[in-house]
Write a protein that holds these residues in place. Structure first.
Motif, PDB file in Angstrom:
ATOM      1  N   LYS B  43      -3.173 -26.456 -13.983  1.00  0.00           N
ATOM      2  CA  LYS B  43      -4.320 -27.288 -13.789  1.00  0.00           C
ATOM      3  C   LYS B  43      -4.064 -28.616 -14.348  1.00  0.00           C
ATOM      4  CE  LYS B  43      -8.305 -24.035 -13.097  1.00  0.00           C
ATOM      5  NZ  LYS B  43      -9.720 -23.864 -13.408  1.00  0.00           N
ATOM      6  N   PHE B  49      -4.070 -24.568  -6.261  1.00  0.00           N
ATOM      7  CA  PHE B  49      -3.975 -22.954  -6.492  1.00  0.00           C
ATOM      8  C   PHE B  49      -4.213 -22.793  -4.926  1.00  0.00           C
ATOM      9  CE2 PHE B  49      -4.689 -23.981 -10.604  1.00  0.00           C
ATOM     10  CZ  PHE B  49      -3.911 -23.077 -11.384  1.00  0.00           C
ATOM     11  N   ASP B 314      -9.274 -22.763  -5.031  1.00  0.00           N
ATOM     12  CA  ASP B 314      -8.805 -22.549  -6.579  1.00  0.00           C
ATOM     13  C   ASP B 314      -9.488 -21.286  -6.998  1.00  0.00           C
ATOM     14  OD1 ASP B 314      -8.221 -22.598  -9.272  1.00  0.00           O
ATOM     15  OD2 ASP B 314      -9.127 -24.443  -9.326  1.00  0.00           O
ATOM     16  N   TYR B 317     -11.325 -21.179 -10.926  1.00  0.00           N
ATOM     17  CA  TYR B 317     -12.571 -21.795 -11.600  1.00  0.00           C
ATOM     18  C   TYR B 317     -13.261 -20.657 -12.342  1.00  0.00           C
ATOM     19  CZ  TYR B 317     -12.659 -26.518  -9.426  1.00  0.00           C
ATOM     20  OH  TYR B 317     -12.547 -27.576  -9.116  1.00  0.00           O
TER      21      TYR B 317
END
Lengths: 339, 339
Positions: B43, B49, B314, B317
């Motif tokens: 990240k 991602f 992503d 998260y």
């Protein structure tokens, strides 16, 4: 087995196996009359027709074209489709066109490119009646298509499952006549749409037959989308001579009309009578309980799905044209007028 | 670019590129703490991602799990989903489970095998609360899942978009209390379902807080499927002491209750007051106009779709938990009682 069968047909008609194969797999290069002869012969010996093999890539997915997912018609319709397809392990993509011919084009193209097994569609129509018929025709060469609720005026080559829209309105007009009404209006959604034009035809034919005069202000059209139609009703009520009854052609127009009436301090059926289109679980508990034209919606879904499955098994049947009857459900939204 | 990025992370943490790759593609063999470290590092350097590449075969198709397509909730919900997905050229398969855990299992298996891009689901619950959580968990390793309308009690690892069911009923009970009601009942559909249990909890907590006694006959449950519930209402009305008001927990129960009341020659709100759940276009033109608990249904659809898209971008998260407020829409189905 299949090759042997093709050879059998080829020998019988004294043509090559590849010509038979081309004809049966719907490819170019075989004249229409020879193609018909080949198909006739194939049926005679019990050849099992299959849609183009490349469709086997599509993971058993169908496309269902829905013109307006916010119409409660689709609660029962989708249930009807789903209950037939699920048990045969088929799935479907829900395509909502919002009655927009251009949006429909995008969905159709996607369904074609992704080689769905079949398409079940209520086609979109522009206000001038234009539509995607040519695209439907192109896709139909490789993918079975069954129309529901609506057809294309210009052709009868598609399988279809519709209700008898003309007779539905005819019965409603005759019922109002019997109840003493002589001034009748009709509330139409989007013009150009097959159903709406059929319903208007039924209205014009029957009022003419019964020698009822129809003021042009009593035919309110373009009540779609339904969220901005209040102004149209205003015009209707401000006309000098008003009808004693109206027939609504969609459920959402009925709801909006009833709200509008109440906001004006008027009462159904005391001030004006109303017949609604599409019977829903709620019609019965409206104020007043609404007299409606009931469509067999679950059956339309069932038949549309089974017809598509039948068409996948044999693409050379004559088009199947199913027309279902509607039913006038009498409740309390029509006043009896003594003449 | 991607390989370079993986190498960057590997060098930074002094581990092999293949370990980084395994961790980021969610494969076995990397310990949890190392995996977290790799993700944190990824990240930091702006690594994008992506869900497992094999999903690219799925032709941009999502699965939408609907527990009962005949519930009018889905008219606006599906519109909300469709309007978000269509513009990004995504399509969706409509999976109707009829609140049946076994039917849902078949749909889930199909969605998994056919590698859909994402799943938007209101999970089915059996009457004892059992459900397909373990299958959902298994699928989630490779396919993003967003829950709407309901969650699993046992876990908080899924993204979800729900309404605040407990507060919704709490506000309804407090409103009835304010209108002078001290004997209140509740009409529940299928027990075991997350929403229905939350609504019952809200009811029990608030009546207790307000020191209202609740007779067990006033809690009517298992009103699902709704076509055979008349007998249950009979029992309700034959009990010696009756409540002065009831809260319904689904739209279809409200409709059936109003019909049943009328067949008994009783009147809402004169003989008994009613608050409905789910506000629909028709609520306003019911007899009587129905006071309801309104859910922001279109928004639930929008948020469920956009959350799924975000999750595809992503997968690391924190779970996104959206809880939307309901609104009590006051009409004429609740009588004021003078105390």
């Amino acid at each position: 087995v299949k090759k042997a069968t093709l050879k059998q047909i080829a020998e019988k008609l004294d043509i090559s196996v590849s010509t038979v194969s081309r004809a049966l797999s719907n490819k170019e290069g075989v004249g229409n009359s020879l193609k018909k002869e080949i198909i006739r012969e194939a049926k005679k010996i019990g050849y099992v027709f299959k849609i183009d093999e490349k469709n086997e890539n599509s993971a058993n997915i169908f496309g269902v074209i829905v013109p307006n997912i916010q119409n409660p018609f689709f609660l029962n319709f989708l249930k009807g489709i789903e209950s037939v397809l699920f048990h045969r392990n088929y799935r479907f993509i829900m395509c909502n066109t919002d009655e927009d011919v251009n949006k429909e084009k995008i969905y159709l193209k996607w369904l074609q490119e992704n080689k769905v097994l079949g398409i079940i569609a209520a086609p979109a129509f522009a206000r001038d009646g234009s539509n995607n018929l040519s695209i439907y025709r192109e896709i139909r060469k490789n993918i079975p298509i069954v129309l529901y609720d609506r057809e294309f005026h210009e052709c009868d080559e598609f399988d279809s499952v519709c209700t008898d829209n003309k007779t539905a309105i005819c019965e409603a007009v005759e019922y109002l006549y019997k109840m003493g009404h002589r001034k009748i209006g009709i509330l139409l959604s989007k013009r150009g749409n097959f159903c709406i034009e059929e319903r208007l035809n039924g209205f014009l034919l029957t009022t003419k037959k019964l020698r009822m005069e129809v003021d042009e202000n009593w035919i309110v059209d373009d009540l779609y989308p339904s969220f901005d139609i209040t102004g149209k009703f205003d015009k209707f009520f401000s006309s000098t001579e008003k009808p004693t009854a109206v027939i609504s052609t969609t459920h959402s127009i009925s709801c909006n009309f009833l709200k509008n009436i109440r906001n004006k301090g008027l009462d159904v059926p005391k001030d004006i009578s109303l017949i609604g289109y599409t019977d829903v679980i709620e019609s019965d508990i409206f104020d007043p309980p609404l007299t409606t034209i009931k469509q067999p919606i679950l059956e339309i879904g069932h038949i549309a799905a089974t017809t598509t499955l039948a068409r996948i098994d044999d693409q050379y049947y004559e088009p199947s044209k199913v027309v279902l009857k509607t039913q006038l459900v009498e409740r309390n939204s029509v006043k009896k007028i003594n003449i």
